[in-house]
Scaffold this motif. Structure first.
Motif, PDB file in Angstrom:
ATOM      1  N   ALA A  78       1.959  64.187 -48.276  1.00 32.15           N
ATOM      2  CA  ALA A  78       2.493  65.424 -48.847  1.00 32.15           C
ATOM      3  C   ALA A  78       2.437  66.559 -47.832  1.00 32.15           C
ATOM      4  O   ALA A  78       3.372  67.360 -47.716  1.00 32.15           O
ATOM      5  N   HIS A  79       1.337  66.642 -47.084  1.00 32.61           N
ATOM      6  CA  HIS A  79       1.216  67.686 -46.060  1.00 32.61           C
ATOM      7  C   HIS A  79       2.272  67.484 -44.974  1.00 32.61           C
ATOM      8  O   HIS A  79       2.936  68.447 -44.554  1.00 32.61           O
ATOM      9  N   GLN A  80       2.444  66.259 -44.527  1.00 35.87           N
ATOM     10  CA  GLN A  80       3.444  65.994 -43.491  1.00 35.87           C
ATOM     11  C   GLN A  80       4.844  66.369 -43.960  1.00 35.87           C
ATOM     12  O   GLN A  80       5.634  66.939 -43.202  1.00 35.87           O
ATOM     13  N   GLY A  81       5.155  66.040 -45.218  1.00 30.93           N
ATOM     14  CA  GLY A  81       6.473  66.381 -45.739  1.00 30.93           C
ATOM     15  C   GLY A  81       6.689  67.879 -45.810  1.00 30.93           C
ATOM     16  O   GLY A  81       7.748  68.395 -45.419  1.00 30.93           O
ATOM     17  N   ALA A  82       5.673  68.605 -46.305  1.00 38.42           N
ATOM     18  CA  ALA A  82       5.789  70.059 -46.395  1.00 38.42           C
ATOM     19  C   ALA A  82       5.876  70.688 -45.012  1.00 38.42           C
ATOM     20  O   ALA A  82       6.641  71.634 -44.787  1.00 38.42           O
ATOM     21  N   GLN A  83       5.102  70.166 -44.084  1.00 40.97           N
ATOM     22  CA  GLN A  83       5.114  70.678 -42.705  1.00 40.97           C
ATOM     23  C   GLN A  83       6.483  70.497 -42.061  1.00 40.97           C
ATOM     24  O   GLN A  83       6.981  71.388 -41.357  1.00 40.97           O
ATOM     25  N   LYS A  84       7.105  69.364 -42.317  1.00 44.64           N
ATOM     26  CA  LYS A  84       8.427  69.103 -41.742  1.00 44.64           C
ATOM     27  C   LYS A  84       9.475  70.033 -42.338  1.00 44.64           C
ATOM     28  O   LYS A  84      10.344  70.554 -41.630  1.00 44.64           O
ATOM     29  N   ARG A  85       9.384  70.259 -43.648  1.00 39.78           N
ATOM     30  CA  ARG A  85      10.384  71.095 -44.316  1.00 39.78           C
ATOM     31  C   ARG A  85      10.161  72.583 -44.068  1.00 39.78           C
ATOM     32  O   ARG A  85      11.115  73.352 -43.994  1.00 39.78           O
ATOM     33  N   TYR A  86       8.895  72.993 -43.963  1.00 39.37           N
ATOM     34  CA  TYR A  86       8.568  74.425 -43.990  1.00 39.37           C
ATOM     35  C   TYR A  86       7.501  74.737 -42.937  1.00 39.37           C
ATOM     36  O   TYR A  86       6.410  75.190 -43.260  1.00 39.37           O
ATOM     37  N   PRO A  87       7.794  74.509 -41.658  1.00 36.83           N
ATOM     38  CA  PRO A  87       6.770  74.659 -40.618  1.00 36.83           C
ATOM     39  C   PRO A  87       6.242  76.076 -40.479  1.00 36.83           C
ATOM     40  O   PRO A  87       5.105  76.266 -40.036  1.00 36.83           O
ATOM     41  N   GLU A  88       7.046  77.069 -40.860  1.00 36.27           N
ATOM     42  CA  GLU A  88       6.580  78.448 -40.739  1.00 36.27           C
ATOM     43  C   GLU A  88       5.537  78.813 -41.788  1.00 36.27           C
ATOM     44  O   GLU A  88       4.904  79.869 -41.692  1.00 36.27           O
ATOM     45  N   GLY A  89       5.336  77.943 -42.784  1.00 31.90           N
ATOM     46  CA  GLY A  89       4.369  78.248 -43.833  1.00 31.90           C
ATOM     47  C   GLY A  89       3.297  77.198 -44.022  1.00 31.90           C
ATOM     48  O   GLY A  89       2.477  77.315 -44.945  1.00 31.90           O
TER      49      GLY A  89
END
Length: 323
Positions: A78-89
């Motif tokens: 889940a963290h990897q997915g969020a990081q890929k989609r929204y790296p600025e946050g």
């Protein structure tokens, strides 16, 4: 699994040489600064800031308990997915080891939103809620699944079962009569939430106030536990109900609502994907309040000070929300 504080820290630091090698870093000259820990019979977690000789700042996080590799793997995904989609946050997850439940990520400069709200005056609280709304708006837009028809029947079916279990004595809750009356009030409103559109996006999955870090110029999200495509009201409700139970004055909550009107206006000034009239927001705010209720220990002797405070505040809010 209860570990002594020094043993928990040592267990985390034992993993550092392997991570440093994987990341192509020398192990020499790093400063160690414990950031946070939880060490009780059910949870043993430590976060350590590692500062390198050239100023690089990382976080080493070790989860000693509970040992649940499947859940840990989902959290990392889940963290990897969020990081890929929204790296600025989302701080970059650099490496992790499922077998030891340990990871290394970039250090995100900031303080937990819970602490910021606790110390803030009224105007500052509104600004913090506005910023939190903007962060969540960015997260959801980064993986937006588009409009869908909201189907409250699944949430309400589960609530109906919870209420039946409480009535039958199979599930103890604090103030069971009041809980069941509140649940029945929400169940009776099913038609209000049906047949309307909402928006779907990958969920954070555990968006309480401690999982947002507030910096001077940006907010960071941490400890992702979701990733499923669900109505956006799930994350909104988790965050705003946590804020309400901790900090809202019941006298400032309009009858029939969950949070003060100025809180709602501030949050949705930042979060623009949907508004407070979205059906998933309206239902899930109220359902989340009931979930907080049944999730707390039913008996006084089983509650710690923080849990007792949450229940006291929740019971003060309940008449405003449910009548």
């Amino acid at each position: 699994m209860e570990m002594r504080t020094d043993a928990l820290l040592d267990a985390a630091l034992e993993q550092w040489p392997g991570f440093a090698a994987d990341l192509g870093l020398s192990t020499n000259g790093w400063e160690v600064e414990p950031l946070a820990r939880r060490d009780d019979p059910h949870h043993a977690v430590v976060l350590v800031k590692m500062t390198g000789p050239e100023g690089q700042a990382l976080v080493l996080k070790h989860v000693a308990a509970p040992s649940d590799l499947e859940t840990y793997a989902r959290a990392m995904s889940a963290h990897q997915g969020a990081q890929k989609r929204y790296p600025e946050g989302v701080p970059a997850l650099l490496s992790f080891d499922l077998s030891t439940q340990t990871c290394v990520m970039d250090y995100a400069e900031g303080r937990m939103l819970s602490l910021c709200l606790a110390e803030a005056g009224p105007a500052q609280r509104l600004d913090l809620l506005r910023r939190a709304g903007a962060w969540l708006d960015g997260l959801h837009r980064a993986g937006l699944g588009g409009p869908r028809q909201f189907q409250p029947k699944f949430t309400l079916r589960y609530l109906r079962q919870i209420r039946e279990d409480v009535l039958a004595g199979r599930m103890p809750v604090a103030e069971p009569g009041r809980f069941c009356a509140a649940a029945e009030t929400l169940l009776a409103r099913e038609a209000e939430f049906s047949g309307q559109q909402t928006q779907a996006a990958p969920t954070h999955g555990d968006l309480h106030l401690r999982n947002l870090l507030v910096g001077e110029t940006r907010i960071w999200g941490i400890d992702f536990a979701g990733g499923r495509m669900v109505p956006v009201g799930h994350d909104i409700a988790r965050l705003l109900v946590d804020a309400a139970v901790l900090y809202a004055d019941a006298d400032e909550v309009p009858v029939g609502e969950v949070i003060p009107a100025d809180w709602s206006a501030a949050f949705f000034e930042g979060y623009r994907l949907v508004g407070p009239e979205d059906p998933s927001v309206r239902l899930l705010l109220r359902h989340r309040m009931l979930a907080e209720w049944w999730g707390l220990p039913a008996f006084d002797e089983d509650r710690g000070p923080a849990q007792a405070r949450r229940l006291r505040n929740l019971l003060a809010l309940a008449p405003r929300i449910f009548g």
